[in-house]
Design a protein around this motif. Structure first.
Motif, PDB file in Angstrom:
ATOM      1  N   LEU A   9      -8.365   4.725   5.965  1.00  0.00           N
ATOM      2  CA  LEU A   9      -8.109   3.396   6.520  1.00  0.00           C
ATOM      3  C   LEU A   9      -9.192   2.416   6.091  1.00  0.00           C
ATOM      4  CD1 LEU A   9      -6.589   1.424   8.330  1.00  0.00           C
ATOM      5  CD2 LEU A   9      -7.889   2.298  10.277  1.00  0.00           C
ATOM      6  N   SER A  10     -10.448   2.815   6.195  1.00  0.00           N
ATOM      7  CA  SER A  10     -11.552   1.941   5.789  1.00  0.00           C
ATOM      8  C   SER A  10     -11.474   1.613   4.301  1.00  0.00           C
ATOM      9  CB  SER A  10     -12.892   2.607   6.102  1.00  0.00           C
ATOM     10  OG  SER A  10     -13.029   2.861   7.487  1.00  0.00           O
ATOM     11  N   ALA A  11     -11.119   2.623   3.502  1.00  0.00           N
ATOM     12  CA  ALA A  11     -11.011   2.414   2.062  1.00  0.00           C
ATOM     13  C   ALA A  11      -9.881   1.452   1.724  1.00  0.00           C
ATOM     14  CB  ALA A  11     -10.798   3.750   1.362  1.00  0.00           C
ATOM     15  N   MET A  12      -8.752   1.567   2.413  1.00  0.00           N
ATOM     16  CA  MET A  12      -7.624   0.681   2.164  1.00  0.00           C
ATOM     17  C   MET A  12      -7.997  -0.777   2.436  1.00  0.00           C
ATOM     18  SD  MET A  12      -4.956   2.186   0.957  1.00  0.00           S
ATOM     19  CE  MET A  12      -3.712   0.933   1.299  1.00  0.00           C
ATOM     20  N   LEU A  13      -8.772  -0.999   3.493  1.00  0.00           N
ATOM     21  CA  LEU A  13      -9.202  -2.354   3.809  1.00  0.00           C
ATOM     22  C   LEU A  13     -10.075  -2.922   2.685  1.00  0.00           C
ATOM     23  CD1 LEU A  13     -10.029  -1.892   7.596  1.00  0.00           C
ATOM     24  CD2 LEU A  13      -8.079  -3.124   6.628  1.00  0.00           C
ATOM     25  N   GLY A  14     -10.943  -2.090   2.138  1.00  0.00           N
ATOM     26  CA  GLY A  14     -11.792  -2.537   1.043  1.00  0.00           C
ATOM     27  C   GLY A  14     -11.002  -2.816  -0.224  1.00  0.00           C
ATOM     28  N   LEU A  15     -10.019  -1.982  -0.516  1.00  0.00           N
ATOM     29  CA  LEU A  15      -9.224  -2.159  -1.724  1.00  0.00           C
ATOM     30  C   LEU A  15      -8.339  -3.400  -1.665  1.00  0.00           C
ATOM     31  CD1 LEU A  15      -8.146   1.529  -2.426  1.00  0.00           C
ATOM     32  CD2 LEU A  15      -9.696   0.145  -3.801  1.00  0.00           C
ATOM     33  N   SER A  16      -7.999  -3.807  -0.464  1.00  0.00           N
ATOM     34  CA  SER A  16      -7.107  -4.957  -0.310  1.00  0.00           C
ATOM     35  C   SER A  16      -7.843  -6.292  -0.382  1.00  0.00           C
ATOM     36  CB  SER A  16      -6.368  -4.879   1.030  1.00  0.00           C
ATOM     37  OG  SER A  16      -7.275  -5.006   2.123  1.00  0.00           O
ATOM     38  N   ALA A  17      -9.175  -6.252  -0.485  1.00  0.00           N
ATOM     39  CA  ALA A  17      -9.946  -7.494  -0.543  1.00  0.00           C
ATOM     40  C   ALA A  17      -9.625  -8.271  -1.815  1.00  0.00           C
ATOM     41  CB  ALA A  17     -11.434  -7.180  -0.488  1.00  0.00           C
ATOM     42  N   PRO A  18      -9.610  -9.601  -1.738  1.00  0.00           N
ATOM     43  CA  PRO A  18      -9.344 -10.408  -2.944  1.00  0.00           C
ATOM     44  C   PRO A  18     -10.489 -10.284  -3.942  1.00  0.00           C
ATOM     45  CG  PRO A  18     -10.051 -11.805  -1.134  1.00  0.00           C
ATOM     46  CD  PRO A  18      -9.840 -10.444  -0.548  1.00  0.00           C
ATOM     47  N   ALA A  19     -10.203 -10.620  -5.172  1.00  0.00           N
ATOM     48  CA  ALA A  19     -11.225 -10.566  -6.214  1.00  0.00           C
ATOM     49  C   ALA A  19     -12.383 -11.487  -5.856  1.00  0.00           C
ATOM     50  CB  ALA A  19     -10.629 -10.956  -7.565  1.00  0.00           C
TER      51      ALA A  19
END
Length: 235
Positions: free
Chosen positions: A217-227
């Motif tokens: 879950l934590s990783a998904m939040l990080g991956l979804s961050a904009p460039a």
């Protein structure tokens, strides 16, 4: 872990051949003290062996340390590769869902071999290596295992085509680094979560599935961050 505790743990395996006792003791000590600080004397004391036995079975301390590092760290990466390969077979013809990629990356880390006191040998060892980024053992492991990272970067690139390779590398390292940090706090020797939560409680840190769910879950939040930058910022 004290020498006395380690001695007690290894003595339970006194029937093992000397080479196996030495390897068992070295794994525990190197994960706990680090490959640079662990001495042959430490290993001999815990394994109830002598220096001659270490040299006979492994050639030298350096050769033993390298064997131990691979014994601790390579199985995690081999399992990652197997899970990613299975995911490619399952989703043949299309990109692998990101949570499945993360599961393949993080599950073997969460389920990694445990120390006698319950700590993850991989996590402890990796922390020592990261503390010496230019150390000979750090470079040795990097040369042997970094190709696994490329496999995951390639899979992420297929599933997250909106991100450049540079952005993927930042996010991959974020996922890997945050997982190591959080699992370090899950170590039985760590009091970090206990201090932070006070009386509010925490999930069962020995439940691998709960811990894995939190990491993904934590990783998904990080991956979804904009460039964070544009192409013109990359040199």
């Amino acid at each position: 872990m004290s020498t006395a505790v380690l001695n007690a743990a290894v003595s339970e395996s006194a029937e093992l051949p000397a080479a196996e006792r030495i390897l068992l003791a070295a794994k525990e000590l190197i994960a706990r003290k680090g490959p640079f600080a662990t001495t042959v004397r430490d290993i001999c004391e815990v394994s109830n062996a002598n220096v001659a036995a270490v040299n006979y079975y492994f050639g030298s301390k350096d050769a033993l340390v390298r064997k131990v590092l691979l014994a601790i760290m390579e199985p995690v990466n081999i399992e990652r590769s197997k899970l990613l390969k299975a995911a490619r077979e399952r989703y043949r013809g299309t990109s692998i869902p990101v949570p499945i990629i993360l599961d393949a990356l993080l599950r073997p880390l969460v389920e990694a071999e445990r120390s006698q006191d319950g700590g993850r040998l991989f996590v402890r060892t990796e922390n020592h290596l990261r503390a010496c980024p230019d150390g000979e053992y750090t470079l040795f492991i990097s040369e042997r295992l970094d190709h696994y990272a490329q496999m995951f970067l390639d899979a992420m690139a297929e599933s997250l085509p909106q991100l450049t390779r540079a952005e993927l590398i930042w996010r991959y390292e974020f996922v890997r680094g945050s997982a190591l940090h959080l699992l370090t706090n899950c170590d039985p020797l760590s009091q970090k979560f206990r201090v932070l939560t006070h009386a509010s409680g925490m999930i069962n840190l020995q439940n691998d599935e709960l811990v894995l769910r939190e990491l993904i879950l934590s990783a998904m939040l990080g991956l979804s961050a904009p460039a964070a930058w544009t192409d013109t910022d990359v040199k």
